[in-house]
Design an enzyme around this catalytic site. Structure first.
Site, PDB file in Angstrom:
ATOM      1  N   CYS A  14       9.795  27.897 -33.222  1.00  0.00           N
ATOM      2  CA  CYS A  14       8.278  27.643 -34.876  1.00  0.00           C
ATOM      3  C   CYS A  14       9.311  28.094 -36.171  1.00  0.00           C
ATOM      4  CB  CYS A  14       7.422  29.015 -34.500  1.00  0.00           C
ATOM      5  SG  CYS A  14       8.582  30.082 -35.091  1.00  0.00           S
ATOM      6  N   HIS A 119       5.651  34.212 -35.676  1.00  0.00           N
ATOM      7  CA  HIS A 119       6.207  32.684 -35.293  1.00  0.00           C
ATOM      8  C   HIS A 119       6.172  32.363 -37.551  1.00  0.00           C
ATOM      9  CE1 HIS A 119       3.634  29.219 -34.697  1.00  0.00           C
ATOM     10  NE2 HIS A 119       3.062  29.115 -35.882  1.00  0.00           N
ATOM     11  N   ASN A 134       1.418  24.144 -39.037  1.00  0.00           N
ATOM     12  CA  ASN A 134       1.897  24.507 -38.252  1.00  0.00           C
ATOM     13  C   ASN A 134       2.051  23.641 -36.776  1.00  0.00           C
ATOM     14  OD1 ASN A 134       1.881  26.510 -36.180  1.00  0.00           O
ATOM     15  ND2 ASN A 134       0.022  27.769 -37.216  1.00  0.00           N
TER      16      ASN A 134
END
Length: 251
Positions: A14, A119, A134
């Site tokens: 991520c 994250h 995202n």
């Protein structure tokens, strides 16, 4: 929407997806970030060695795994910051006592990087519109100017750390495309607490079932965000925000 660069989640990369979504291009790979992490590890080792390589503190440090990366693909805030420095960019905590941040409308910023545990993801203005980039989402999600403050407040209450990005972002074709052809909310659902895709992404990034958070009436920052999100909007948006506030306050 097709013009917006959006990397979808691969493994635990991520941080890579967050940076590339921010920069709007495949600028960083996991290998690039690993090299930066190794450099940071070496800098930390050198600093620790200053206290003496025979010291117990230094020996314990050598036994510990890297705090800047792990085998899953996670990278630390220090790696994120180091990578952004390559582009002359800086991140500042959104709650910092910094004149560039303090008491400013979030809509005046150009991008945010958000983190909870392992994250990372980006919220960025492209053209004249805000998007949630995202990597856990199937596609970028449009965020209205009036909803932005409320969304950031929601993330904060769910445990996220939000950072503001300063500096000149590299030019991207999506800026001109979105500026010339704005994304219409009717064609791209407005993110809300009832948006199943957004909530699925938040649940995954939190790595657990999120607990319902009841806003404290004395939470000045949240109250300011709610008031800001309700100001200068049409009736439809106002009704949406009121519904969101009600849903956040139900026990």
């Amino acid at each position: 929407m097709d013009s917006i660069f959006h990397e979808k989640q691969e493994g635990s990369l991520c941080a890579q997806h967050c940076l590339n979504s921010l920069l709007q291009g495949p600028y960083f790979t996991a290998v690039d970030l690993s090299i930066l992490a190794e450099k940071l590890d070496e800098e930390e080792r050198v600093r620790m060695a200053e206290s003496g390589e025979d010291s117990e503190e230094y020996r314990n440090f050598l036994k510990q795994p890297s705090g800047n990366m792990d085998d899953s693909g996670y990278f630390s805030i220090q790696v994120i910051s180091k990578a952004l420095q390559v582009w002359g960019l800086e991140i500042v905590p959104y709650t910092a006592d910094d004149a560039r941040v303090k008491n400013r409308d979030p809509g005046e910023m150009q991008a945010f990087i958000c983190n909870y545990q392992n994250h990372w993801f980006t919220i960025r203005k492209i053209g004249n519109q805000w998007f949630n980039l995202n990597s856990l989402l199937a596609k970028p999600v449009l965020i209205s100017d009036t909803y932005l403050a409320l969304f950031l407040a929601q993330l904060k209450n769910e445990g996220y750390s939000n950072f503001v990005v300063f500096g000149e972002l590299p030019q991207c074709s999506a800026d001109e495309v979105i500026r010339s052809n704005p994304v219409l909310p009717a064609l791209n659902s407005q993110p809300s607490e009832e948006d199943p895709e957004l909530q699925a992404a938040l649940k995954l990034s939190l790595s657990q079932e999120p607990q319902e958070v009841v806003p404290n009436a004395e939470d000045e920052e949240l109250q300011k965000a709610l008031l800001l999100s309700l100001s200068c909007e049409n009736d439809e948006e106002s009704n949406l925000k009121k519904a969101l506030i009600l849903s956040m306050s139900n026990v």
